[in-house]
Design a protein around this motif. Sequence first.
Motif, mmCIF file in Angstrom:
data_model
loop_
_atom_site.group_PDB
_atom_site.id
_atom_site.type_symbol
_atom_site.label_atom_id
_atom_site.label_comp_id
_atom_site.label_asym_id
_atom_site.label_seq_id
_atom_site.Cartn_x
_atom_site.Cartn_y
_atom_site.Cartn_z
ATOM 1 N N ARG A 59 1.011 -1.242 -0.265
ATOM 2 C CA ARG A 59 -0.413 0.156 -0.185
ATOM 3 C C ARG A 59 1.212 1.292 0.028
ATOM 4 N NH1 ARG A 59 -5.650 -0.922 2.105
ATOM 5 N NH2 ARG A 59 -5.633 0.843 3.468
ATOM 6 N N ALA A 60 0.613 2.268 -1.147
ATOM 7 C CA ALA A 60 1.926 3.158 -1.298
ATOM 8 C C ALA A 60 0.460 4.488 -0.754
ATOM 9 C CB ALA A 60 2.051 3.369 -2.505
ATOM 10 N N LEU A 61 1.346 5.612 -0.627
ATOM 11 C CA LEU A 61 0.244 6.756 -0.705
ATOM 12 C C LEU A 61 0.842 7.694 -1.128
ATOM 13 C CD1 LEU A 61 -1.255 8.588 0.878
ATOM 14 C CD2 LEU A 61 0.322 9.188 3.044
ATOM 15 N N VAL A 62 0.380 8.319 -1.763
ATOM 16 C CA VAL A 62 1.011 10.057 -2.728
ATOM 17 C C VAL A 62 0.591 11.041 -2.299
ATOM 18 C CG1 VAL A 62 1.101 11.031 -5.206
ATOM 19 C CG2 VAL A 62 0.674 8.104 -4.939
ATOM 20 N N THR A 63 0.854 11.788 -1.879
ATOM 21 C CA THR A 63 0.608 13.438 -1.982
ATOM 22 C C THR A 63 1.009 14.054 -2.570
ATOM 23 O OG1 THR A 63 2.581 13.933 -0.409
ATOM 24 C CG2 THR A 63 0.866 12.655 1.147
ATOM 25 N N GLY A 64 0.031 14.885 -2.612
ATOM 26 C CA GLY A 64 -0.653 15.708 -3.731
ATOM 27 C C GLY A 64 -1.070 15.085 -5.142
ATOM 28 N N ALA A 65 -1.127 13.853 -4.519
ATOM 29 C CA ALA A 65 -2.106 13.367 -6.356
ATOM 30 C C ALA A 65 -3.565 14.095 -6.688
ATOM 31 C CB ALA A 65 -2.667 12.170 -5.315
ATOM 32 N N GLY A 66 -3.521 14.868 -6.528
ATOM 33 C CA GLY A 66 -4.528 16.009 -7.571
ATOM 34 C C GLY A 66 -3.755 17.005 -8.259
ATOM 35 N N GLY A 67 -2.129 16.944 -8.142
ATOM 36 C CA GLY A 67 -1.833 18.247 -8.671
ATOM 37 C C GLY A 67 -1.113 17.261 -10.482
ATOM 38 N N PHE A 68 -0.518 17.564 -11.247
ATOM 39 C CA PHE A 68 0.425 17.441 -11.957
ATOM 40 C C PHE A 68 1.826 15.979 -11.990
ATOM 41 C CE2 PHE A 68 4.549 17.450 -15.656
ATOM 42 C CZ PHE A 68 3.496 17.105 -16.490
ATOM 43 N N ILE A 69 2.238 15.905 -10.726
ATOM 44 C CA ILE A 69 3.455 14.833 -11.437
ATOM 45 C C ILE A 69 2.845 13.550 -10.473
ATOM 46 C CG2 ILE A 69 5.290 14.130 -9.883
ATOM 47 C CD1 ILE A 69 6.741 16.887 -10.557
ATOM 48 N N GLY A 70 2.209 13.965 -9.309
ATOM 49 C CA GLY A 70 1.599 13.113 -8.175
ATOM 50 C C GLY A 70 0.699 11.915 -9.066
ATOM 51 N N SER A 71 -0.434 12.876 -9.692
ATOM 52 C CA SER A 71 -1.462 11.818 -10.889
ATOM 53 C C SER A 71 -0.697 11.103 -12.355
ATOM 54 C CB SER A 71 -2.284 13.119 -11.472
ATOM 55 O OG SER A 71 -1.929 13.908 -12.484
ATOM 56 N N HIS A 72 -0.002 11.790 -12.281
ATOM 57 C CA HIS A 72 1.173 9.953 -13.272
ATOM 58 C C HIS A 72 1.861 9.589 -11.749
ATOM 59 C CE1 HIS A 72 0.883 12.272 -16.667
ATOM 60 N NE2 HIS A 72 0.771 13.212 -16.362
ATOM 61 N N LEU A 73 2.425 9.560 -11.630
ATOM 62 C CA LEU A 73 2.623 8.674 -10.439
ATOM 63 C C LEU A 73 1.713 8.188 -9.866
ATOM 64 C CD1 LEU A 73 4.833 7.401 -9.134
ATOM 65 C CD2 LEU A 73 5.098 9.249 -7.170
ATOM 66 N N VAL A 74 0.388 8.159 -9.159
ATOM 67 C CA VAL A 74 -0.792 7.232 -8.829
ATOM 68 C C VAL A 74 -1.032 6.226 -10.385
ATOM 69 C CG1 VAL A 74 -3.140 7.160 -8.454
ATOM 70 C CG2 VAL A 74 -1.851 9.014 -7.685
ATOM 71 N N THR A 75 -0.473 6.511 -11.274
ATOM 72 C CA THR A 75 -0.592 5.829 -11.608
ATOM 73 C C THR A 75 -0.307 4.294 -12.600
ATOM 74 O OG1 THR A 75 -2.427 7.893 -13.331
ATOM 75 C CG2 THR A 75 -1.335 5.659 -14.778
ATOM 76 N N TYR A 76 1.348 5.250 -12.887
ATOM 77 C CA TYR A 76 2.241 4.441 -13.203
ATOM 78 C C TYR A 76 2.131 3.109 -11.628
ATOM 79 C CZ TYR A 76 7.476 3.293 -13.549
ATOM 80 O OH TYR A 76 8.173 2.026 -13.356
ATOM 81 N N LEU A 77 2.416 3.350 -10.447
ATOM 82 C CA LEU A 77 2.321 2.405 -8.829
ATOM 83 C C LEU A 77 1.330 1.707 -9.212
ATOM 84 C CD1 LEU A 77 2.766 5.479 -6.131
ATOM 85 C CD2 LEU A 77 4.311 3.469 -6.900
ATOM 86 N N ARG A 78 0.148 1.735 -9.771
ATOM 87 C CA ARG A 78 -1.142 1.233 -9.654
ATOM 88 C C ARG A 78 -0.252 0.249 -10.948
ATOM 89 N NH1 ARG A 78 -4.990 -0.944 -8.889
ATOM 90 N NH2 ARG A 78 -6.477 -0.044 -9.391
ATOM 91 N N ARG A 79 -0.338 0.154 -12.040
ATOM 92 C CA ARG A 79 0.196 -0.140 -13.027
ATOM 93 C C ARG A 79 1.552 -1.235 -12.313
ATOM 94 N NH1 ARG A 79 1.113 4.234 -17.768
ATOM 95 N NH2 ARG A 79 -1.128 3.920 -18.228
#
Length: 322
Positions: free
Chosen positions: A4-24
């Motif tokens: 389980r990972a937490l991404v803070t700033g997940a509504g922002g530019f890099i954060g939203s891309h990182l969320v997608t990457y981690l899910r993959r």
Amino acid sequence: MSQRALVTGAGGFIGSHLVTYLRRQGWWVRGVDQKRPEFGETDADEFLVGDLRDPAVATAACEGIDEVYALAADMGGMGFISRDPATILHNNALINLNTIRAAQQAGVGRYFLASSACIYPEHIQDTPDATALREADAFPANPQDSYGWEKLMAELLCRYYHEQYGMEVRVARYHNIYGPEGTYDGGREKAPAAMCRKVALAPAGGAVEVWGDGSQTRSFCYVDDCVEGTYRLMRSDHREPLNIGSDRLVTIDELARLVFAAAGRDDLGIEHVDGPQGVRGRNSDNTELRRVLGWEPAVSLEKGLLETYRWIAEELAARGAA
């Protein structure tokens, strides 16, 4: 059960891309931000809307988490940085202090901090012909602005949490990350997005404004490379700050002309106007990046700007602005 990972700033530019990457990569991901992503839906398994300046929000966000990716920041382009230094320092210090304390108290195994090339001393970035910045150049410290000072403090905070509590920490110094699904107007956009917007809106035979004389230099890193480098760093055993950026240096005028080419707009010119410019030259030294990760960014500036321009042009057209 997946980690389980937490991404803070997940509504922002890099954060939203990182969320997608981690899910993959197979991670269960919780995102937290003051707002959900501006463009499209989040890929996070769970999204907490909250203000990390509130310690209770940070505590709730870190509950049951294995790794934290701390990307949340009150940030924007040079216009915002030069206009709101106290706001930037105050808000970002609270965000980082609260997040790392909550992570430590929750027993998080590994903590990533998104730092910035803004931490590097101003006096070694005073010419366009910039010497690439090495990680060791950070001290003696002399960042240009409050954002750089706060990020440097956050880096030291990570070091001290490792020394005092044994927390595994990873720190990346991002160099001018750009790409689709980022802010492109309103005053907080970065130079590539602003240039793409200006070109998309320029009339036939017109000119785009460039702040300053256009000879100031930067290197720009595409967001897909940024998130891949971030994940590779988290999987490594390297605890010291590491540059993540391109080492290709271009002037801002050259950036403008690359966007002209991406847009197929050979009819446009450049108009130099007064405006904040930041340091005169900034480039990433990737020697340590290659040594530590055996990797470096691969997306060319031409390809990245083409993808970015197309996305911004489509957004503007959908809004009826282009």
